[in-house]
Design a protein around this motif. Sequence first.
Motif, PDB file in Angstrom:
ATOM      1  N   LYS A 144       0.824  -1.212   0.000  1.00  0.00           N
ATOM      2  CA  LYS A 144       0.000   0.000   0.000  1.00  0.00           C
ATOM      3  C   LYS A 144       0.856   1.259   0.000  1.00  0.00           C
ATOM      4  N   SER A 145       1.983   1.214   0.698  1.00  0.00           N
ATOM      5  CA  SER A 145       2.847   2.396   0.754  1.00  0.00           C
ATOM      6  C   SER A 145       3.422   2.722  -0.620  1.00  0.00           C
ATOM      7  N   LEU A 146       3.702   1.695  -1.416  1.00  0.00           N
ATOM      8  CA  LEU A 146       4.220   1.960  -2.761  1.00  0.00           C
ATOM      9  C   LEU A 146       3.118   2.557  -3.641  1.00  0.00           C
ATOM     10  N   VAL A 147       1.877   2.082  -3.478  1.00  0.00           N
ATOM     11  CA  VAL A 147       0.762   2.682  -4.220  1.00  0.00           C
ATOM     12  C   VAL A 147       0.645   4.168  -3.875  1.00  0.00           C
ATOM     13  N   SER A 148       0.788   4.493  -2.584  1.00  0.00           N
ATOM     14  CA  SER A 148       0.711   5.894  -2.161  1.00  0.00           C
ATOM     15  C   SER A 148       1.803   6.730  -2.808  1.00  0.00           C
ATOM     16  N   LEU A 149       3.003   6.174  -2.896  1.00  0.00           N
ATOM     17  CA  LEU A 149       4.107   6.901  -3.535  1.00  0.00           C
ATOM     18  C   LEU A 149       3.787   7.199  -4.996  1.00  0.00           C
ATOM     19  N   VAL A 150       3.233   6.221  -5.693  1.00  0.00           N
ATOM     20  CA  VAL A 150       2.887   6.415  -7.112  1.00  0.00           C
ATOM     21  C   VAL A 150       1.824   7.492  -7.261  1.00  0.00           C
ATOM     22  N   VAL A 163      10.050   5.403  -7.388  1.00  0.00           N
ATOM     23  CA  VAL A 163       9.428   4.129  -7.754  1.00  0.00           C
ATOM     24  C   VAL A 163       9.973   3.678  -9.100  1.00  0.00           C
ATOM     25  N   ARG A 164      10.353   2.393  -9.195  1.00  0.00           N
ATOM     26  CA  ARG A 164      10.863   1.869 -10.456  1.00  0.00           C
ATOM     27  C   ARG A 164       9.773   1.891 -11.522  1.00  0.00           C
ATOM     28  N   PRO A 165      10.126   2.138 -12.783  1.00  0.00           N
ATOM     29  CA  PRO A 165       9.128   2.288 -13.859  1.00  0.00           C
ATOM     30  C   PRO A 165       8.153   1.126 -13.959  1.00  0.00           C
ATOM     31  N   GLU A 166       8.664  -0.127 -13.799  1.00  0.00           N
ATOM     32  CA  GLU A 166       7.769  -1.279 -13.959  1.00  0.00           C
ATOM     33  C   GLU A 166       6.752  -1.351 -12.823  1.00  0.00           C
TER      34      GLU A 166
END
Length: 339
Positions: free
Chosen positions: A17-23, A30-33
């Motif tokens: 979820k934290s990575l979704v928030s960063l995006v 965040v890495r492109p893929e």
Amino acid sequence: MKPPTIRDVAERAGVSKSLVSLVLRGSEQVRPEKRQAVLTAVEELGYRPNAAARSLSERRTRTVGVLLNDMRNPWFVDLLDGLHARLYDSGLHVLLADGHLNRRLGEDLTHTFTELRVDGLVAVGTLQDPGVLRTAADRVPTVVAGTREPDLPAVDIVANDDELGARLATEHLIGLGHRHIAHIAGQGAIGELRRRSFEATMREHGLAGSAVVEQGDFTEEGGYRATVRLLSRPQRPTAVFAVNDVTCVGALSAAEETGLVVPRDLSLVGYDNTYLSQLRHLWLTTVDNAGHDVGRRAAQYLLDRIADPGRPARVDLATPSLEVRGSTAPPPGLSPPPS
């Protein structure tokens, strides 16, 4: 059916979820893929971020309050266009209020903006009571656009160089051969700057004795009445420099009612280069005071002040230019100057 949540997006994309928030915040960490996986999941699920929840977590509302002196002034359209475009590019939304609708609400409107916890405040044009911004500026980053007041310690000012603009208009008329030139003045700091520059330019050219100032109020009716008074003088002016385009339209109406032909009998210059001046029926010579640029700069100054509220206040003046159209010509009986 319940709307998708950030947890659903994370599960579909195979990330946390934290990575979704960063995006969603546009982070570059965040890495492109991974970013593409999240964006694909968002699209497939039809996920829409909860703005209220995001505001609580970030302690920001991503909104900017804009307080207009008078929404009827057409010059504000260009300024707002530049302001809104720059703020939108930065992910901010605009809440607009018109102080003219109820002068008594001037202070309440700034209070309302601060109660809504806007991230910043922009005051556009001369407010009826400039002092109302003092309290607001103590609580929220504030920028003044399109005027030179009030002058507060932590408030940036972005405006047009009114003294230069008035000089351009006056020297244009002098260059055409006019000697009896009148100025229809406005109110507040803007009106004062343009009037003083007109008088100084006339004085520098040895024309102080034939310079006339008639008071107006930035409205068409004010321009009409001021021109009627000017044309009833024993020494009628051959040219009129109006404080803004709206005033100039009123001057044009008064001239035509008197039987004068513009520009054969009377030259007119406006200020602001609004859409009114560009109408083919009017086609006014006017000063372009870079409204879009002023709005864009004001937005950037606000973004800078949001990022660093303690920075010193700055004054930034956009450079005007003269737009020569069909409302100016040499005075009656004088041939056009050589090109």
